[in-house]
Design an enzyme around this catalytic site. Structure first.
Site, PDB file in Angstrom:
ATOM      1  N   LYS A 125     -11.203   2.437 -15.111  1.00 34.50           N
ATOM      2  CA  LYS A 125     -11.795   1.191 -14.963  1.00 34.50           C
ATOM      3  C   LYS A 125     -12.298   0.317 -16.272  1.00 34.50           C
ATOM      4  O   LYS A 125     -11.997  -0.800 -16.341  1.00 34.50           O
ATOM      5  CB  LYS A 125     -12.791   1.241 -14.037  1.00 34.50           C
TER       6      LYS A 125
ATOM      7  N   THR B 107     -16.790   0.384   1.981  1.00 36.95           N
ATOM      8  CA  THR B 107     -15.363   0.901   2.576  1.00 36.95           C
ATOM      9  C   THR B 107     -15.273   2.290   2.570  1.00 36.95           C
ATOM     10  O   THR B 107     -16.286   3.114   2.248  1.00 36.95           O
ATOM     11  CB  THR B 107     -14.439   0.343   1.418  1.00 36.95           C
TER      12      THR B 107
ATOM     13  N   TYR C 193     -12.358   8.144 -13.569  1.00 35.37           N
ATOM     14  CA  TYR C 193     -12.587   6.869 -12.656  1.00 35.37           C
ATOM     15  C   TYR C 193     -13.192   5.868 -13.888  1.00 35.37           C
ATOM     16  O   TYR C 193     -12.868   4.771 -14.134  1.00 35.37           O
ATOM     17  CB  TYR C 193     -13.558   6.988 -11.471  1.00 35.37           C
TER      18      TYR C 193
ATOM     19  N   ASN D 292      -5.594  -4.147  -6.810  1.00 34.63           N
ATOM     20  CA  ASN D 292      -6.760  -3.513  -6.164  1.00 34.63           C
ATOM     21  C   ASN D 292      -6.499  -2.351  -5.907  1.00 34.63           C
ATOM     22  O   ASN D 292      -7.424  -1.451  -5.607  1.00 34.63           O
ATOM     23  CB  ASN D 292      -6.770  -4.330  -4.584  1.00 34.63           C
TER      24      ASN D 292
ATOM     25  N   ASP E 187       0.855  -1.196   0.154  1.00 36.78           N
ATOM     26  CA  ASP E 187       0.075   0.041   0.074  1.00 36.78           C
ATOM     27  C   ASP E 187       0.950   1.049   0.009  1.00 36.78           C
ATOM     28  O   ASP E 187       2.137   1.191   0.542  1.00 36.78           O
ATOM     29  CB  ASP E 187      -0.926  -0.010   1.251  1.00 36.78           C
TER      30      ASP E 187
ATOM     31  N   ASP F 146       3.986   2.949  -4.262  1.00 32.22           N
ATOM     32  CA  ASP F 146       3.111   3.657  -4.690  1.00 32.22           C
ATOM     33  C   ASP F 146       2.930   2.803  -6.242  1.00 32.22           C
ATOM     34  O   ASP F 146       3.820   2.662  -6.991  1.00 32.22           O
ATOM     35  CB  ASP F 146       3.338   5.160  -5.176  1.00 32.22           C
ATOM     36  N   VAL F 147       1.726   2.375  -6.743  1.00 29.99           N
ATOM     37  CA  VAL F 147       1.742   1.481  -7.928  1.00 29.99           C
ATOM     38  C   VAL F 147       1.930   2.334  -9.031  1.00 29.99           C
ATOM     39  O   VAL F 147       2.135   1.857  -9.986  1.00 29.99           O
ATOM     40  CB  VAL F 147       0.245   0.836  -7.763  1.00 29.99           C
TER      41      VAL F 147
HETATM   42  P1  NAD Z   1     -10.095   2.314  -0.058  1.00 31.83           P
HETATM   43  O1  NAD Z   1      -9.838   3.669  -0.311  1.00 31.83           O
HETATM   44  O2  NAD Z   1     -10.715   1.727   1.263  1.00 31.83           O
HETATM   45  O3  NAD Z   1      -8.745   1.491  -0.368  1.00 31.83           O
HETATM   46  C1  NAD Z   1      -7.930   1.609  -1.382  1.00 31.83           C
HETATM   47  C2  NAD Z   1      -6.434   1.586  -0.785  1.00 31.83           C
HETATM   48  O4  NAD Z   1      -5.661   1.740  -2.026  1.00 31.83           O
HETATM   49  C3  NAD Z   1      -6.088   2.447   0.178  1.00 31.83           C
HETATM   50  O5  NAD Z   1      -5.564   1.722   1.337  1.00 31.83           O
HETATM   51  C4  NAD Z   1      -5.132   3.495  -0.193  1.00 31.83           C
HETATM   52  O6  NAD Z   1      -4.130   3.698   0.522  1.00 31.83           O
HETATM   53  C5  NAD Z   1      -4.616   2.551  -1.523  1.00 31.83           C
HETATM   54  N1  NAD Z   1      -3.855   3.246  -2.566  1.00 31.83           N
HETATM   55  C6  NAD Z   1      -4.375   4.428  -3.138  1.00 31.83           C
HETATM   56  N2  NAD Z   1      -3.649   4.924  -4.163  1.00 31.83           N
HETATM   57  C7  NAD Z   1      -2.518   4.024  -4.163  1.00 31.83           C
HETATM   58  C8  NAD Z   1      -1.260   4.005  -4.973  1.00 31.83           C
HETATM   59  N3  NAD Z   1      -0.987   5.035  -5.687  1.00 31.83           N
HETATM   60  N4  NAD Z   1      -0.393   2.947  -4.490  1.00 31.83           N
HETATM   61  C9  NAD Z   1      -0.708   2.040  -3.562  1.00 31.83           C
HETATM   62  N5  NAD Z   1      -1.939   1.902  -3.071  1.00 31.83           N
HETATM   63  C10 NAD Z   1      -2.661   2.968  -3.158  1.00 31.83           C
HETATM   64  O7  NAD Z   1     -11.161   1.786  -1.345  1.00 31.83           O
HETATM   65  P2  NAD Z   1     -11.835   0.366  -1.764  1.00 31.83           P
HETATM   66  O8  NAD Z   1     -13.196   0.602  -1.701  1.00 31.83           O
HETATM   67  O9  NAD Z   1     -11.394  -0.566  -0.908  1.00 31.83           O
HETATM   68  O10 NAD Z   1     -11.189   0.232  -3.271  1.00 31.83           O
HETATM   69  C11 NAD Z   1     -10.315  -0.869  -3.523  1.00 31.83           C
HETATM   70  C12 NAD Z   1     -10.589  -1.131  -5.005  1.00 31.83           C
HETATM   71  O11 NAD Z   1     -11.781  -1.512  -5.309  1.00 31.83           O
HETATM   72  C13 NAD Z   1     -10.381   0.289  -5.937  1.00 31.83           C
HETATM   73  O12 NAD Z   1      -9.572  -0.273  -6.948  1.00 31.83           O
HETATM   74  C14 NAD Z   1     -11.659   0.695  -6.276  1.00 31.83           C
HETATM   75  O13 NAD Z   1     -11.642   1.342  -7.123  1.00 31.83           O
HETATM   76  C15 NAD Z   1     -12.543  -0.782  -6.326  1.00 31.83           C
HETATM   77  N6  NAD Z   1     -13.775  -0.589  -6.263  1.00 31.83           N
HETATM   78  C16 NAD Z   1     -14.534   0.044  -4.825  1.00 31.83           C
HETATM   79  C17 NAD Z   1     -15.749   0.164  -4.769  1.00 31.83           C
HETATM   80  C18 NAD Z   1     -16.703   0.628  -3.513  1.00 31.83           C
HETATM   81  O14 NAD Z   1     -17.705   0.713  -3.694  1.00 31.83           O
HETATM   82  N7  NAD Z   1     -15.873   0.818  -2.536  1.00 31.83           N
HETATM   83  C19 NAD Z   1     -16.617  -0.319  -5.975  1.00 31.83           C
HETATM   84  C20 NAD Z   1     -15.992  -0.456  -7.305  1.00 31.83           C
HETATM   85  C21 NAD Z   1     -14.499  -0.813  -7.229  1.00 31.83           C
END
Ligand code: NAD
Length: 266
Positions: free
Chosen positions: A167, A198, A163, A98, A46, A71-72
Site C-alpha cells: 500500500k 467489510t 500489506y 480496488n 473481480d 485476476d488483476v
Molecule cells: P473485500 O475482501 O471485501 O473485497 C476485496 C475484493 O477483491 C473481493 O471481492 C476479492 O474477490 C477481490 N480480489 C481479491 N484478489 C483479487 C485479484 N487478484 N483480482 C481481482 N479481484 C481480487 O475487501 P475490502 O475491505 O472491500 O477491500 C477493498 C480494498 O480496500 C482493498 O484494496 C483493501 O486493501 C482496501 N482497504 C480495506 C480496508 C478495510 O478495513 N476493509 C481498509 C483499508 C483499505
C-alpha cells in the site's frame, strides 16, 4: 471530460465509463453501486464470480453494467478486461484500482515468500497492470484513476509487512503517475481507508461462531482506534471515490486522501 471545470453537475459521472476491480464485495461493490448511482456505466470486475451480482444489482436499479472476471495480477487477463470494456462501451474514463488482499497476519521472519509475492502481485502489480492497459484510453478521455490504498500504506501496522509495503508502494505509484500523466490531463489520486466494515475489515459473511466472536472483538478494537469511534461503512469510502473520479475534483491529482475517521490524525 472528467476534469472539465464548470460542468453543470460536477460531482456526477453521467456519460462516464468506470471500471472497478475487486467489485464483488465490500468497498469495490459499494464503489460500483455509487458510480452507477452517479450516472456512470460500470464495468464490474473481480476474481470471484459473485461480481455478477454487483452488475445485476446495478442493472436492476436501472443502470448499465456488466461483469468481467479478472485476476488483476495476470497481465493477459487485465489486457482482456480493458479490451472488453472498450469493445462494450466504446471508451474508458475512470479506472478504480480496488482489488486487494490482506495476506494474513504474520511477523516478517515467519511470512512465506509466496505469501509476500502474492500480496505484492495483487495490491501493487495489479494496479500497475490495470493502469498500463487503461492509460491509452484514459488519455483519450482525459480521465482519472483512483487507487484504493490504506492507512496501512502511511503507517507501520502490526503483522502486515507485505500489506504495508504494497500500500505504501501504491501511494507513491499514485504520485508518480500523477506526474507523468498530468500534462495529458489524466488525474491520479489515492484513497486511504481506515477500518471499514467489510470481509477484510472483519465482516461476518463466511465465519464460524468462534471466528465471528473474534471478528467482533477486532471490530470494537478497530473502532476505538478511530476518533469518530466506529468502523465506517463501505459507502462512506465509495462517496469519496466518486468525488475524486468526477469533475468536482478537477484540480486534484497526486493527492492521498484519508477516509479513516481521524485514525491517522492521532
Ligand atoms: P473485500 O475482501 O471485501 O473485497 C476485496 C475484493 O477483491 C473481493 O471481492 C476479492 O474477490 C477481490 N480480489 C481479491 N484478489 C483479487 C485479484 N487478484 N483480482 C481481482 N479481484 C481480487 O475487501 P475490502 O475491505 O472491500 O477491500 C477493498 C480494498 O480496500 C482493498 O484494496 C483493501 O486493501 C482496501 N482497504 C480495506 C480496508 C478495510 O478495513 N476493509 C481498509 C483499508 C483499505
Amino acid at each position: 471530460s472528467t476534469d472539465a471545470p464548470g460542468t453543470s453537475a460536477p460531482d456526477q459521472l453521467t456519460g462516464r465509463v468506470v471500471l472497478v476491480t475487486g467489485a464483488a464485495s465490500g468497498i469495490g461493490r459499494a464503489i460500483a453501486l455509487a458510480a452507477a448511482q452517479a450516472g456512470a456505466r460500470v464495468v464490474v470486475s473481480d476474481l470471484q464470480p459473485e461480481g455478477e451480482q454487483t452488475a445485476q444489482a446495478i442493472v436492476d436499479a436501472g443502470g448499465e453494467a456488466f461483469f468481467v472476471p479478472c485476476d488483476v495480477a495476470d497481465a493477459q487477463a487485465v489486457e482482456h478486461l480493458v479490451a472488453e470494456t472498450v469493445n462494450h462501451f466504446g471508451q474508458l474514463d475512470v479506472l478504480v484500482n480496488n482489488a486487494g488482499i490482506s495476506g494474513g497476519a504474520q511477523l516478517a521472519h515467519q511470512l512465506g515468500v509466496d505469501a509476500w509475492d502474492r500480496v505484492i502481485a495483487v495490491n501493487l502489480r495489479g494496479p500497475f497492470l490495470c493502469a498500463r492497459a487503461a492509460l491509452p484510453h484514459l488519455i483519450a478521455a482525459r480521465g482519472a484513476i483512483v487507487n484504493i490504498a490504506s492507512t496501512y500504506g502511511l503507517i507501520g501496522a502490526p503483522l502486515a509487512a507485505a500489506y504495508c509495503a504494497s500500500k505504501g508502494g501504491l501511494i507513491n505509484l499514485t504520485r508518480q503517475l500523477a506526474v507523468d500523466y498530468g500534462p495529458q490531463q489524466v488525474r491520479v489520486n489515492a484513497v486511504c481507508p481506515g477500518y471499514i466494515d467489510t470481509d477484510m475489515g472483519g465482516g461476518r459473511a463466511r465465519l464460524s461462531p468462534a471466528e465471528q466472536a473474534a471478528a467482533q472483538t477486532r471490530r470494537e478494537a478497530n473502532a476505538a482506534r478511530q476518533p469518530l469511534g466506529r468502523q465506517a461503512q463501505a459507502v462512506e469510502v465509495a462517496r469519496v471515490v466518486v468525488f475524486l473520479a468526477s469533475g468536482a475534483a478537477s484540480f486534484m491529482t497526486g493527492s492521498v486522501v484519508t477516509v479513516d475517521g481521524g485514525c491517522t490524525a492521532t
